[in-house]
Enzyme design. Structure first.
Site, short mmCIF file in Angstrom:
data_model
loop_
_atom_site.label_atom_id
_atom_site.label_comp_id
_atom_site.label_asym_id
_atom_site.label_seq_id
_atom_site.Cartn_x
_atom_site.Cartn_y
_atom_site.Cartn_z
N LYS A 73 -4.56 -2.33 10.24
CA LYS A 73 -4.93 -2.50 8.84
C LYS A 73 -5.15 -3.95 8.45
O LYS A 73 -5.85 -4.23 7.47
CB LYS A 73 -3.80 -1.98 7.94
CG LYS A 73 -3.41 -0.54 8.16
CD LYS A 73 -4.31 0.39 7.41
CE LYS A 73 -3.70 1.79 7.32
NZ LYS A 73 -4.51 2.63 6.43
N GLN A 105 -3.98 1.67 15.20
CA GLN A 105 -2.89 2.13 14.33
C GLN A 105 -2.04 3.20 15.00
O GLN A 105 -0.80 3.15 14.96
CB GLN A 105 -3.50 2.68 13.02
CG GLN A 105 -2.48 3.13 11.99
CD GLN A 105 -3.15 3.81 10.78
OE1 GLN A 105 -4.37 3.77 10.61
NE2 GLN A 105 -2.34 4.42 9.94
N ASP A 154 0.85 -1.18 0.00
CA ASP A 154 0.00 0.00 0.00
C ASP A 154 0.89 1.24 0.00
O ASP A 154 1.79 1.37 0.83
CB ASP A 154 -0.90 -0.02 1.25
CG ASP A 154 -2.09 0.90 1.09
OD1 ASP A 154 -2.41 1.29 -0.05
OD2 ASP A 154 -2.71 1.24 2.12
N ARG A 190 -8.16 3.31 13.55
CA ARG A 190 -7.24 4.44 13.76
C ARG A 190 -6.61 4.45 15.15
O ARG A 190 -5.48 4.92 15.30
CB ARG A 190 -7.96 5.76 13.51
CG ARG A 190 -8.51 5.93 12.11
CD ARG A 190 -7.42 5.86 11.05
NE ARG A 190 -8.00 6.06 9.72
CZ ARG A 190 -7.30 5.89 8.60
NH1 ARG A 190 -6.02 5.52 8.64
NH2 ARG A 190 -7.87 6.08 7.43
N GLU A 230 -9.30 3.63 -2.37
CA GLU A 230 -8.04 3.54 -3.12
C GLU A 230 -8.24 2.83 -4.46
O GLU A 230 -9.21 2.11 -4.65
CB GLU A 230 -7.00 2.73 -2.31
CG GLU A 230 -6.86 3.18 -0.87
CD GLU A 230 -5.64 2.59 -0.16
OE1 GLU A 230 -4.83 1.92 -0.84
OE2 GLU A 230 -5.51 2.82 1.05
N HIS A 246 -4.00 13.72 1.13
CA HIS A 246 -4.20 12.75 2.20
C HIS A 246 -3.02 12.76 3.18
O HIS A 246 -3.21 12.84 4.40
CB HIS A 246 -4.38 11.35 1.62
CG HIS A 246 -4.39 10.26 2.65
ND1 HIS A 246 -5.39 10.12 3.57
CD2 HIS A 246 -3.49 9.27 2.94
CE1 HIS A 246 -5.13 9.09 4.37
NE2 HIS A 246 -3.97 8.56 4.01
N THR A 305 -8.97 -6.07 3.99
CA THR A 305 -8.82 -5.13 2.89
C THR A 305 -9.73 -5.65 1.78
O THR A 305 -9.54 -6.77 1.31
CB THR A 305 -7.37 -5.10 2.38
OG1 THR A 305 -6.50 -4.84 3.49
CG2 THR A 305 -7.17 -4.03 1.32
N ASP A 340 -9.34 -0.04 2.07
CA ASP A 340 -8.33 -0.40 3.06
C ASP A 340 -8.86 -0.02 4.45
O ASP A 340 -8.51 1.01 5.02
CB ASP A 340 -7.05 0.37 2.73
CG ASP A 340 -5.93 0.06 3.69
OD1 ASP A 340 -5.94 -1.03 4.28
OD2 ASP A 340 -5.05 0.93 3.87
N GLU A 388 -10.68 3.56 3.65
CA GLU A 388 -9.80 4.32 2.78
C GLU A 388 -10.13 3.93 1.35
O GLU A 388 -10.06 2.75 0.98
CB GLU A 388 -8.32 4.02 3.08
CG GLU A 388 -7.90 4.48 4.48
CD GLU A 388 -6.38 4.53 4.68
OE1 GLU A 388 -5.66 3.76 4.01
OE2 GLU A 388 -5.93 5.36 5.50
N GLU A 391 -10.19 11.99 7.75
CA GLU A 391 -10.03 13.30 7.12
C GLU A 391 -11.36 14.05 7.03
O GLU A 391 -11.43 15.25 7.31
CB GLU A 391 -9.45 13.15 5.72
CG GLU A 391 -8.04 12.62 5.68
CD GLU A 391 -7.66 12.22 4.26
OE1 GLU A 391 -7.19 13.08 3.51
OE2 GLU A 391 -7.85 11.03 3.91
#
Lengths: 367, 367
Positions: free
Chosen positions: B219, B206, B99, B203, B169, B106, B223, B199, B167, B322
């Site tokens: 993570k 992480q 990744d 948080r 992607e 971002h 996925t 993904d 996420e 975000e």
């Protein structure tokens, strides 16, 4: 005899012109298991199908092999192939490769080297076994030449790494998968055995790239493993090192999974370090519990390594960055030469033993 | 017609009671390729054998399929299976999963959130596409339920994540391997096509674990990828975004690999973001060049993802951390509800289109 009945590691071998298949090392010979046990699972070119069978099959097979080898050797003799007639291959297909960071001394040394003005250990280190995923596709068998990697050594500067290093580690090989969404079960229900790992590292590439997402190209060019996978059953277990603070519930040890194994790092024929696995802070059962506590599943062939094994004494450090303190204090070799990091043509062998049990060696030459 | 002759993505499907095999989506039907093209490579339960054939086979097959579909449909009709009669599977076997972190917006947003008093971008960010390896074994097909992961949320505190995130992607799927020890060749000689990636991220887990070795359990629990892999040939290419500083030689663009694709993130039926892939700072060819500059080899089935796609505007951000600024500024939904991070029962769909070409969607529900 070394490599005797208490040892019996598994590997994949071939004789000239024949297909690779599973064997067990006994003395200086390899027992051809498909032929000796009449079981097609050993005709596969990897240990994966056998490892997937699970713990009681592993146990029964080991007993069967011991019986064969301690019984009438005239029957078994035709299936024992001299080592010099075989080629050794990758012993298993790697599914996911994870590398941990379980040595307190290694993490402390690296912390002091990279961040001299800060606390060497990050706040998480004593609370969980820190780890990350490595590249499974570049895990290679012992003997594979290691090409010095190129990359960005610092901003805008491309070239061959000037800090090629080794890391002496143990790797744990998963046989039995686990379900997505639940933590794995008991360590010995999933983990088949142990391999030696040399986690080659390019320290300059790593130092520039690793914030904030961790090591990537500084590690992904090659990771060498030994040809023999030693079954857990062969390894004497000892209590793990005391942990402070006491770990959180899911990481609490239920059993003794300390392993009294001594590694040896040899550079161009000279032993430069003897890292003691016994002193590792985080034990393998804790690594497995952590790896799956979030519900991540295991697959047959998953490999998780301990991270560099380093003891307290200088001559127990498992990497050159520690042995030479990032190149500032070179290692002196008998030949009169010195080394900071690896030069082209250098050969590194990592060996390990647990009492009379040999885990064999992993070898690689730079060039 | 949507999903017309300019689209034709590949996937793996099965009809009830039949084995999974390769198909191409056309309108609301799936063309059974093994039957229509009389080629056994499409009878495999994954795209890997076909992807391994290489670029000219990909091109010729696409032309052949277009001919079949634009020719006498009476001949092809029996091999077109209505979508509602099929189940879609993982389209390919994932070898290694990487990744990246290619969106300037971002990376800047996350930097500001996690390190409010420091420069948001690390010194390496504009010099190379930062990336890391993820867990290949937990890449799951669209529709797989996502279990809320448990883990250590901060020192000594265990529980379910309170910050479950998505996420949005794009993922690039490798067809043709490369040799260990040398950088890969041209992008279009190795990369077969594009998939959508969600993904999923925890948080809190992480944030506690990620220093210094990067994201791991935050993570690795899941996925999700879309069932359809869109061939590169179907995607309109545009110049990449201007880069400052000009990248070092091995990362210099030789061709236009900007992709004019718009993603859409839908939460419980309501679109909450439309991230523009066009504005990504690092382009896919640069990711591939970086991934292999150290000599790391590629395997068929390698998946490398872009990292979260985020544009400049708030409504273009591809993750909840975000969109809600780490939960301090909740998203307001039409229903009157608000969201900081995902709640149990929430469903997320990520879609993407490139003009008339649809990349389909990846769906997952928390539960």
């Amino acid at each position: 005899m070394s490599w005797g009945l208490d040892n019996l590691p598994y590997g994949v071998f071939s004789r000239q012109g024949e297909a690779p298949r599973v064997g067990v090392r006994y003395g200086d010979r390899v027992l051809d298991l498909a032929a000796a046990l009449h079981d097609e699972v050993f005709a596969a070119p990897s240990l994966n199908p056998f490892m997937a069978r699970g713990r009681s099959a592993w146990h029964d097979t080991r007993r069967l092999i011991r019986n064969k080898l301690s019984g009438d050797l005239a029957v078994t003799e035709p299936h024992l192939v001299p080592l010099e007639q075989v080629r050794l291959h990758m012993p298993f297909e790697v599914a996911d490769y994870v590398d941990f960071y379980c040595s307190l001394e290694h993490a402390s040394n690296v912390g002091r080297i990279f961040r001299p003005d800060a606390e060497p250990l990050k706040p998480n280190w004593r609370h969980l076994p820190v780890g990350y995923h490595g590249r499974a596709g570049t895990v290679v068998p012992s003997g594979t030449p290691v090409r010095r990697p190129h990359g960005q050594l610092r901003a805008g500067v491309y070239g061959p790494t000037a800090k090629l290093d080794v890391e002496a580690e143990l790797g744990f090989v998963v046989g039995v998968p686990s379900e997505l969404g639940s933590p794995a079960g008991a360590f010995e229900d999933h983990v088949f055995g142990v391999t030696l790992v040399n986690d080659w590292s390019a320290r300059d590439i790593q130092a520039f790239e690793y914030v904030p997402l961790g090591p990537f190209l500084g590690k992904s060019f090659a990771t060498s493993i030994s040809p023999w996978v030693t079954p857990l059953e062969a390894l004497p277990r000892v209590p793990g090192r005391t942990q402070d603070p006491e770990p959180i519930d899911y990481l609490r040890r239920k059993d003794d999974w300390g392993l009294d194994i001594t590694l040896e790092v040899e550079l161009n024929g000279e032993v430069i370090s003897r890292p003691p696995y016994r002193d590792m802070y985080w034990t393998p059962d804790q690594m497995l519990a952590h790896l799956t506590v979030n519900g991540a599943s295991l697959r047959t062939g998953d490999l998780f390594a301990s991270g560099t094994v380093s003891g307290e004494a200088r001559e127990e450090r498992g990497s050159l960055i520690e042995l030479t303190w990032n190149g500032t204090d070179p290692v002196k070799l008998r030949s009169g030469e010195t080394r900071t990091f690896l030069q082209d043509g250098d050969a590194v062998t990592i060996r390990a033993t647990a009492g009379d049990v040999s885990l064999g060696e992993v070898y690689g030459k730079v060039g």
